[in-house]
Structures are given as C-alpha cells and as structure tokens.
Design an enzyme around this catalytic site. Sequence first.
Site, PDB file in Angstrom:
ATOM      1  CD  GLU A 122       2.263  -7.903 -12.758  1.00 47.26           C
ATOM      2  OE1 GLU A 122       2.898  -7.286 -11.843  1.00 47.26           O
ATOM      3  OE2 GLU A 122       1.346  -8.544 -12.497  1.00 47.26           O
ATOM      4  CG  HIS A 135       0.746  -3.457 -11.217  1.00 45.53           C
ATOM      5  ND1 HIS A 135      -0.092  -3.591 -10.462  1.00 45.53           N
ATOM      6  CD2 HIS A 135       1.372  -4.493 -11.137  1.00 45.53           C
ATOM      7  CE1 HIS A 135      -0.002  -4.682 -10.001  1.00 45.53           C
ATOM      8  NE2 HIS A 135       0.894  -5.418 -10.444  1.00 45.53           N
ATOM      9  CG  HIS A 183      -2.492  -9.243 -14.497  1.00 51.39           C
ATOM     10  ND1 HIS A 183      -1.388  -8.585 -13.918  1.00 51.39           N
ATOM     11  CD2 HIS A 183      -3.240  -9.755 -13.418  1.00 51.39           C
ATOM     12  CE1 HIS A 183      -1.526  -8.587 -12.823  1.00 51.39           C
ATOM     13  NE2 HIS A 183      -2.698  -9.165 -12.361  1.00 51.39           N
ATOM     14  CE1 TYR A 238       0.219  -5.627  -6.587  1.00 49.72           C
ATOM     15  CE2 TYR A 238      -1.150  -5.708  -4.437  1.00 49.72           C
ATOM     16  CZ  TYR A 238      -0.209  -6.338  -5.635  1.00 49.72           C
ATOM     17  OH  TYR A 238      -0.385  -7.565  -5.677  1.00 49.72           O
ATOM     18  CD  GLU A 248       2.100 -11.803  -8.738  1.00 51.41           C
ATOM     19  OE1 GLU A 248       1.204 -11.825  -9.805  1.00 51.41           O
ATOM     20  OE2 GLU A 248       2.569 -10.904  -8.570  1.00 51.41           O
ATOM     21  CG  HIS A 307       5.219  -6.500  -7.503  1.00 57.33           C
ATOM     22  ND1 HIS A 307       4.519  -5.229  -7.338  1.00 57.33           N
ATOM     23  CD2 HIS A 307       4.610  -7.334  -8.383  1.00 57.33           C
ATOM     24  CE1 HIS A 307       3.615  -5.416  -8.272  1.00 57.33           C
ATOM     25  NE2 HIS A 307       3.519  -6.748  -8.676  1.00 57.33           N
ATOM     26  CG  HIS A 335       3.414 -11.999 -11.905  1.00 57.35           C
ATOM     27  ND1 HIS A 335       3.219 -10.898 -11.954  1.00 57.35           N
ATOM     28  CD2 HIS A 335       4.974 -12.370 -11.288  1.00 57.35           C
ATOM     29  CE1 HIS A 335       4.121 -10.478 -11.057  1.00 57.35           C
ATOM     30  NE2 HIS A 335       5.083 -11.033 -10.785  1.00 57.35           N
ATOM     31  CG  ASP A 352      -5.570  -8.061 -11.304  1.00 65.58           C
ATOM     32  OD1 ASP A 352      -5.386  -9.438 -10.985  1.00 65.58           O
ATOM     33  OD2 ASP A 352      -5.100  -7.290 -11.113  1.00 65.58           O
ATOM     34  NE  ARG A 388      -3.760  -1.957  -0.141  1.00 60.69           N
ATOM     35  CZ  ARG A 388      -4.088  -2.244  -1.418  1.00 60.69           C
ATOM     36  NH1 ARG A 388      -3.810  -1.102  -2.243  1.00 60.69           N
ATOM     37  NH2 ARG A 388      -4.472  -3.094  -2.037  1.00 60.69           N
ATOM     38  CG  ASP A 422      -0.232 -11.760 -13.721  1.00 60.59           C
ATOM     39  OD1 ASP A 422      -1.136 -12.624 -13.929  1.00 60.59           O
ATOM     40  OD2 ASP A 422       0.028 -11.367 -12.565  1.00 60.59           O
ATOM     41  CG  HIS A 475      -3.891 -13.334  -9.098  1.00 61.64           C
ATOM     42  ND1 HIS A 475      -2.867 -12.991  -8.643  1.00 61.64           N
ATOM     43  CD2 HIS A 475      -4.328 -12.340  -9.814  1.00 61.64           C
ATOM     44  CE1 HIS A 475      -2.237 -11.906  -9.239  1.00 61.64           C
ATOM     45  NE2 HIS A 475      -3.142 -11.385  -9.999  1.00 61.64           N
TER      46      HIS A 475
HETATM   47 ZN    ZN Z   1      -3.060  -9.395 -10.327  1.00 62.28          ZN
HETATM   48 FE    FE Z   2       1.096 -10.309 -11.129  1.00 65.16          FE
HETATM   49 FE    FE Z   3       1.688  -7.123  -9.788  1.00 69.47          FE
END
Ligand code: ZN
Ligand code: FE
Ligand code: FE
Length: 276
Positions: free
Chosen positions: A142, A107, A179, A70, A256, A67, A211, A224, A37, A176, A226
Amino acid sequence: MLNIGCHLSISNGFEAIGKQALQIGANTFQFFTRNPRGGAARKIDQADVDALTQLMRENGFSQILAHAPYTMNLCSSKAETREFAFNTLTDDLERMEYLPGNLYNFHPGSHTGQGTEAGTNQIIDALNNAMFPKMKTTVLLETMAGKGTEVGGKFEELAVIIDGVKYNDKIGVCLDTCHVFDAGYDIVNHFDEVLDEFDKVIGLDRLKAVHLNDSMNYLGCHKDRHQKIGEGAIGLEAFKKIINNCHINKLPILLETPNDIDGYAREIKLLKDMAQ
Ligand code: ZN
Ligand code: FE
Ligand code: FE
C-alpha cells in the site's frame, strides 16, 4: 461499470460479508484477515468460503481485497516484532489460498529508526520467505502517507521492494488516495502527472487496487487521517477525475472512509453516479 465497495467486517463470516456488500450496492469489498491490532485469525469454514465464491460469481464481483493487520511490521528494529509479522504474513498467505485469485494488501511497515534501506531489505526478505511459487494471490504494497518512519511514502521505495521480490508476477500496489495526497503527491491538481510518475517509477501494470479516501489534512502533511468522499482536502471534483481515469476504472476501488454502513451505501451510489 465501476468495481466499487468498501471495508466491511468479516465477523459474521464470508457469505455474510458478500451479502452485506450486495445490500449496499457493492461488487467488491475489503476485510481484515484478523483483528487489525493482530492476534489469531478465525478458523476458515470451507462451506462458508464456497458460498461466498458462488455469490461473487453470480453477481459479477471483481477481485476482493484482504487487508493485513496494522500491527504487522515486517521492518521493525525489534526482532520479535519482525518475527510476529512474518508469522502473520505466512499464515495469511496460506489462508488466502481458500479464496484463490484475490488480493492481499499490507502496509510495508515502519523502519523505527533503522533507515529506509534497512527497512526495504527486511520487507524483501520477509516476502521472499513467505511467498511461494504456487500461490494464486497477488500481494499488494500500500502507498503510505510517510508518517514517522513509515516505508512506502515514496513510489521509489515501493519500486525497490518490488524489484527485490522473487515471485515478481505476484506483487503489485494498492494506491490509497488519502495516503498519496498526505505524502505530497498532488492528485487534486495534477492527477495525470502523478500517474505518469507512478508509471515511470513503478509501472502502471503494477497498480491492482485503489483505496478511495478523502483526507482531513493538507497536501504533504504526512498525517493519514481519512475523510468522507467530498468532505476533505481532496474533494469531489478530484474523485470524479480519479474514478473515471482509464487506469483506475477497471480496478477494485475500496472506500475506507469514516462511515457507518448507510454512509458507505450513499458513497457507493454517489461514485457510481459520477462514473461516466
Ligand atoms: Zn490510512
Ligand atoms: Fe488504505
Ligand atoms: Fe491500509
């Protein structure tokens, strides 16, 4: 042999994460550079990093993936959000040099109404100001599901960003599977064609990591969410084909999926057993 691992928590430090990876049969892993976050990153302990580097060398690890959080949105319509994102990116790329030669994935961002072109331009500007000639990290964009105003749901959008990046040998893509499936690329029935498309638009030499996630939703849903490997709309047969593809099977493959540590260990074993 596959290079396979999963997302792990870095909260106990670098050596601890390497040991945890070994325990679950992984020879790579992914971690967040800081709280997903956002917020400040922990101080880097050189001895701890050195211990991880040695563990990785002794156990034949492939590259690992850091990574970005987000919340790092380099193409928000809000200047303060962009500035925060740029500062995060700059700081992360400097810190990555403690672990030279690895991968940094982010991202691309959400343009929040400005339009894709304005978004890709802002991402390019940020990368060109944050990346530096001596860096040993490869920065990965990504592939995204195309949720809302997300940039990167189409290969073409990633190609535009890559074309604009000055240190062009230091930029690549992390594919991914959830995704791209949610974005509308049919990797279940036409995986080879999707890779051909990737090659035509971006170039397969840019593909640096995967991913591996199943999807809770249908092809082209732009959602999105998973799912565990084999329990979603992509399914085990498709994953068998994906991990054995010659363009994929040498890359770091990171799970993930919604799993605890035992679940990850099981999925890693399942995929290793499926590798030909
Ligand atoms: Zn995702
Ligand atoms: Fe991913
Ligand atoms: Fe990601």
